[in-house]
Design a protein around this motif. Structure first.
Motif, mmCIF file in Angstrom:
data_model
loop_
_atom_site.group_PDB
_atom_site.id
_atom_site.type_symbol
_atom_site.label_atom_id
_atom_site.label_comp_id
_atom_site.label_asym_id
_atom_site.label_seq_id
_atom_site.Cartn_x
_atom_site.Cartn_y
_atom_site.Cartn_z
ATOM 1 N N ARG A 19 0.810 -1.216 0.000
ATOM 2 C CA ARG A 19 0.000 0.000 0.000
ATOM 3 C C ARG A 19 0.841 1.263 0.000
ATOM 4 N NH1 ARG A 19 -5.689 -1.144 3.075
ATOM 5 N NH2 ARG A 19 -5.928 -3.320 2.426
ATOM 6 N N SER A 20 2.051 1.184 0.557
ATOM 7 C CA SER A 20 2.893 2.379 0.542
ATOM 8 C C SER A 20 3.286 2.749 -0.877
ATOM 9 C CB SER A 20 4.130 2.165 1.414
ATOM 10 O OG SER A 20 4.923 1.114 0.905
ATOM 11 N N ARG A 21 3.426 1.731 -1.754
ATOM 12 C CA ARG A 21 3.732 2.012 -3.156
ATOM 13 C C ARG A 21 2.615 2.793 -3.823
ATOM 14 N NH1 ARG A 21 4.943 -3.607 -3.704
ATOM 15 N NH2 ARG A 21 3.164 -3.755 -5.137
ATOM 16 N N LYS A 22 1.399 2.553 -3.381
ATOM 17 C CA LYS A 22 0.241 3.213 -3.981
ATOM 18 C C LYS A 22 -0.165 4.464 -3.211
ATOM 19 C CE LYS A 22 -1.503 -1.373 -5.202
ATOM 20 N NZ LYS A 22 -2.602 -2.354 -4.985
ATOM 21 N N GLY A 23 0.537 4.755 -2.126
ATOM 22 C CA GLY A 23 0.166 5.896 -1.303
ATOM 23 C C GLY A 23 -1.135 5.689 -0.560
ATOM 24 N N ALA A 24 -1.527 4.449 -0.361
ATOM 25 C CA ALA A 24 -2.805 4.149 0.275
ATOM 26 C C ALA A 24 -2.663 4.101 1.791
ATOM 27 C CB ALA A 24 -3.336 2.807 -0.234
ATOM 28 N N HIS A 25 -3.784 4.322 2.469
ATOM 29 C CA HIS A 25 -3.827 4.251 3.932
ATOM 30 C C HIS A 25 -3.540 2.819 4.382
ATOM 31 C CE1 HIS A 25 -5.248 4.484 8.037
ATOM 32 N NE2 HIS A 25 -6.151 3.563 7.783
ATOM 33 N N LEU A 26 -2.727 2.667 5.429
ATOM 34 C CA LEU A 26 -2.409 1.342 5.951
ATOM 35 C C LEU A 26 -3.258 1.065 7.189
ATOM 36 C CD1 LEU A 26 -0.700 -1.237 5.912
ATOM 37 C CD2 LEU A 26 0.938 -0.053 7.388
ATOM 38 N N PRO A 27 -4.169 0.135 7.114
ATOM 39 C CA PRO A 27 -4.977 -0.194 8.294
ATOM 40 C C PRO A 27 -4.181 -1.030 9.285
ATOM 41 C CG PRO A 27 -5.530 -1.668 6.504
ATOM 42 C CD PRO A 27 -4.520 -0.686 5.954
ATOM 43 N N ALA A 28 -4.731 -1.186 10.482
ATOM 44 C CA ALA A 28 -4.105 -2.038 11.496
ATOM 45 C C ALA A 28 -5.160 -2.926 12.136
ATOM 46 C CB ALA A 28 -3.404 -1.174 12.544
ATOM 47 N N THR A 29 -6.063 -3.426 11.310
ATOM 48 C CA THR A 29 -7.191 -4.216 11.792
ATOM 49 C C THR A 29 -7.241 -5.554 11.069
ATOM 50 O OG1 THR A 29 -8.462 -2.201 12.223
ATOM 51 C CG2 THR A 29 -9.705 -4.243 12.060
ATOM 52 N N PHE A 30 -7.577 -6.592 11.796
ATOM 53 C CA PHE A 30 -7.754 -7.918 11.213
ATOM 54 C C PHE A 30 -9.226 -8.315 11.284
ATOM 55 C CE2 PHE A 30 -3.387 -9.246 10.582
ATOM 56 C CZ PHE A 30 -2.690 -8.371 11.404
ATOM 57 N N PHE A 31 -9.580 -9.335 10.538
ATOM 58 C CA PHE A 31 -10.936 -9.876 10.573
ATOM 59 C C PHE A 31 -10.866 -11.319 11.056
ATOM 60 C CE2 PHE A 31 -14.255 -12.531 8.834
ATOM 61 C CZ PHE A 31 -15.413 -11.788 9.023
ATOM 62 N N SER A 32 -11.696 -11.640 12.047
ATOM 63 C CA SER A 32 -11.802 -13.028 12.501
ATOM 64 C C SER A 32 -13.254 -13.299 12.858
ATOM 65 C CB SER A 32 -10.886 -13.281 13.700
ATOM 66 O OG SER A 32 -11.312 -12.520 14.819
ATOM 67 N N LEU A 33 -13.524 -14.487 13.356
ATOM 68 C CA LEU A 33 -14.888 -14.890 13.667
ATOM 69 C C LEU A 33 -15.147 -14.888 15.167
ATOM 70 C CD1 LEU A 33 -15.426 -17.898 11.232
ATOM 71 C CD2 LEU A 33 -16.106 -15.518 10.914
ATOM 72 N N ASP A 34 -16.394 -14.666 15.512
ATOM 73 C CA ASP A 34 -16.823 -14.811 16.886
ATOM 74 C C ASP A 34 -16.491 -16.231 17.360
ATOM 75 O OD1 ASP A 34 -18.119 -14.100 19.267
ATOM 76 O OD2 ASP A 34 -20.001 -14.981 18.589
ATOM 77 N N ARG A 35 -16.077 -16.350 18.624
ATOM 78 C CA ARG A 35 -15.707 -17.624 19.236
ATOM 79 C C ARG A 35 -14.481 -18.257 18.571
ATOM 80 N NH1 ARG A 35 -21.136 -20.946 20.660
ATOM 81 N NH2 ARG A 35 -19.564 -22.391 21.454
ATOM 82 N N SER A 36 -13.663 -17.426 17.948
ATOM 83 C CA SER A 36 -12.410 -17.938 17.388
ATOM 84 C C SER A 36 -11.342 -17.978 18.474
ATOM 85 C CB SER A 36 -11.941 -17.052 16.228
ATOM 86 O OG SER A 36 -11.704 -15.728 16.678
ATOM 87 N N TYR A 37 -10.361 -18.846 18.271
ATOM 88 C CA TYR A 37 -9.231 -18.946 19.197
ATOM 89 C C TYR A 37 -7.968 -19.116 18.375
ATOM 90 C CZ TYR A 37 -6.031 -20.651 22.751
ATOM 91 O OH TYR A 37 -4.945 -20.803 23.583
ATOM 92 N N HIS A 38 -7.016 -18.206 18.591
ATOM 93 C CA HIS A 38 -5.764 -18.262 17.840
ATOM 94 C C HIS A 38 -4.536 -18.235 18.742
ATOM 95 C CE1 HIS A 38 -7.922 -17.899 14.070
ATOM 96 N NE2 HIS A 38 -8.603 -16.907 14.586
ATOM 97 N N GLY A 39 -4.734 -18.364 20.058
ATOM 98 C CA GLY A 39 -3.600 -18.404 20.961
ATOM 99 C C GLY A 39 -3.722 -17.391 22.075
ATOM 100 N N ASP A 40 -2.707 -17.366 22.932
ATOM 101 C CA ASP A 40 -2.777 -16.570 24.155
ATOM 102 C C ASP A 40 -1.746 -15.448 24.252
ATOM 103 O OD1 ASP A 40 -4.897 -18.139 25.194
ATOM 104 O OD2 ASP A 40 -3.447 -19.685 25.748
ATOM 105 N N THR A 41 -0.849 -15.337 23.295
ATOM 106 C CA THR A 41 0.004 -14.147 23.267
ATOM 107 C C THR A 41 -0.856 -12.970 22.819
ATOM 108 O OG1 THR A 41 0.698 -14.830 21.059
ATOM 109 C CG2 THR A 41 2.162 -15.381 22.888
ATOM 110 N N LEU A 42 -0.410 -11.751 23.072
ATOM 111 C CA LEU A 42 -1.329 -10.618 22.943
ATOM 112 C C LEU A 42 -1.813 -10.378 21.515
ATOM 113 C CD1 LEU A 42 0.027 -7.998 25.498
ATOM 114 C CD2 LEU A 42 -2.028 -9.398 25.621
ATOM 115 N N GLY A 43 -0.952 -10.569 20.527
ATOM 116 C CA GLY A 43 -1.428 -10.419 19.155
ATOM 117 C C GLY A 43 -2.498 -11.436 18.838
#
Length: 454
Positions: A128-152
């Motif tokens: 996106r930096s090549r295109k000068g576009a805004h860089l988001p900082a959001t992900f999409f996941s599902l309700d009741r999902s589990y991907h681990g216990d570290t903060l990210g």
């Protein structure tokens, strides 16, 4: 146990309850059996938290571990490399969906997810930096999902009882951005997960795609969320939305990989090829902590251009012992035709559990690969979600020789894939007999006191 309670802090354990319990002290293992310090034998109904796929003390895995010890147990992977890591990466690239070409090692599922989230950020930043576009900082996941216990990983998780308390640590702020998350708000209970839910998720992606860095999903099965089995077509529908919106797709197969759902990787069943594949748990057959994040060449080349270095790593990255055992695990899955033997074992459980479907306290029975689950409720229909009630059920089943770990009101079997048909029939039979015994005493009637209060 007295010594344990003085010095240890166990994960996912009610601390006050643990101090009153009398759990087995595991001293040995053999195949699908665990043996405690009193000589009691228990069937391992959770594959030691979903990691042990070939059984305990598997000869080929034991030999691989001992052979590697004769060479070296560990050396740094920073500025050096070694043959077990190279051979394992080559093998994983051969087995993974086409296009996944680069293997990044880590220690467990949580850290492998962290790698994927960071790489998604760097990849999108470069694009996106090549295109000068805004860089988001959001992900999409599902309700009741589990991907681990570290903060990210917590930031993209959706199980309130695990994650809610840490919410303030993963919300975005001006000074410290962290992975906030758009989540599909559909209540994905095992009973309500329908293909139409994918349409809702797709609409959320369409509405918010400019704010989203990447999509992260557990394909076909949300394990820790309650053994939620997705309807056919759900995964491919969301993957198509990601392609149409040019959003990177991360598939977290830490729990579903290496045969658990009936194919080596769950995404194979709907022909979905992610941009990143996260693997752990069964990778070493349950012997040692090892995980990988496998990504496309495009992502690798993008990070190579900018920033040029991926500042992430672990002291035990690509541990040679783990890599060697993982190679033996992959060979054994193939040589022993483990995947081919799953369907008759699944059908054996289905047949033994069939009478439970007629009982008023058993609902939402479901099967996928060698996962079998159902939910418990009172005869008045209220979920059996009191931890003390579920502990009574767990303990009664354990006393009959089967170790289980309920998830809320959900009882499930996730045994080692190597289990024999006779052993899995015994597991399923214990569950049936103990539930029937509890029911005969009025346990599931809301108006009758439970044994613990008599």
């Amino acid at each position: 146990m007295a010594r344990d309670r003085k010095v240890l802090w166990h994960p996912f354990a009610s601390l006050s309850a643990w101090e009153r319990e009398d759990p087995p002290v595991i001293a040995g293992g053999e195949g699908v059996w665990l043996i405690d310090d009193r000589g009691r034998r228990f069937l391992d109904g959770t594959a030691s938290l979903w990691v042990n796929i070939l059984g305990h003390r598997h000869p080929a895995l034991d030999r691989a571990l001992v052979a590697q010890l004769g060479a070296i147990a560990h050396s740094t992977f920073l500025g050096a490399t070694h043959e077990p890591a190279i051979r394992l990466a080559e093998r994983l690239v051969e087995l993974a969906p086409p296009g996944l070409r680069r293997v990044f090692y880590s220690d467990n599922g949580s850290t492998a997810v962290e790698v994927a989230l960071k790489l998604a950020f760097l990849f999108q930043h470069q694009r996106r930096s090549r295109k000068g576009a805004h860089l988001p900082a959001t992900f999409f996941s599902l309700d009741r999902s589990y991907h681990g216990d570290t903060l990210g990983a917590v930031g993209v998780g959706g199980i309130d009882r695990f994650h809610q308390v840490f919410g303030p640590l993963v919300r975005r702020s001006v000074t410290a951005p962290a992975p906030d998350c758009h989540r599909c708000p559909v209540g994905l209970s095992p009973a309500s997960c329908r293909l139409e839910c994918a349409d809702i998720a797709s609409r959320i992606l369409e509405d918010h795609h400019r704010e989203i860095l990447a999509v992260i999903l557990e394909p076909l099965l949300q394990a820790a969320g309650g053994m939620i089995v997705w309807p056919s077509g759900y995964l491919s529908k969301l993957a198509e939305s990601c392609r149409n919106l040019d959003l990177p797709l991360i598939l977290d197969e830490v729990a579903t990989g290496f045969g658990r759902t009936g194919t080596l990787f769950a995404c194979e069943q709907e022909g979905v090829i992610p941009d990143m594949l996260v693997l752990g748990k069964g990778l070493t057959g349950g012997y040692l902590p090892l995980a990988v994040t496998i990504v496309t060449e495009e992502i690798y080349q993008s990070v190579k251009k900018d920033p040029g270095t991926f500042y992430h790593g672990h002291s035990y990255t690509a541990n040679p012992l783990g890599c060697q055992v993982a190679l033996a695990t992959l060979s054994s899955i193939e040589e022993e035709k483990v995947l081919e033997a799953i369907p008759p074992k699944r059908e054996a459980v289905r047949e033994i559990w069939r009478p439970l479907e007629a009982l008023p306290f058993v609902v939402n029975m479901r099967f996928l690969g060698l996962v079998a689950a159902f939910d418990l409720c009172h005869t008045n229909g209220q979920p059996l979600d009191d931890p003390e009630e579920m502990a009574i059920i767990r303990d009664r089943i354990r006393n009959a020789g089967l170790l289980l770990r309920p998830l809320g009101p959900t009882l499930y079997l996730i045994p080692p894939l190597s289990i024999s048909r006779a052993e899995i029939e015994r597991m399923a039979g214990i569950v049936v007999e103990e539930l029937k015994g509890l029911a005969a005493g009025g346990f599931f009637d809301k108006n009758i006191p439970h044994p613990s209060s008599r």
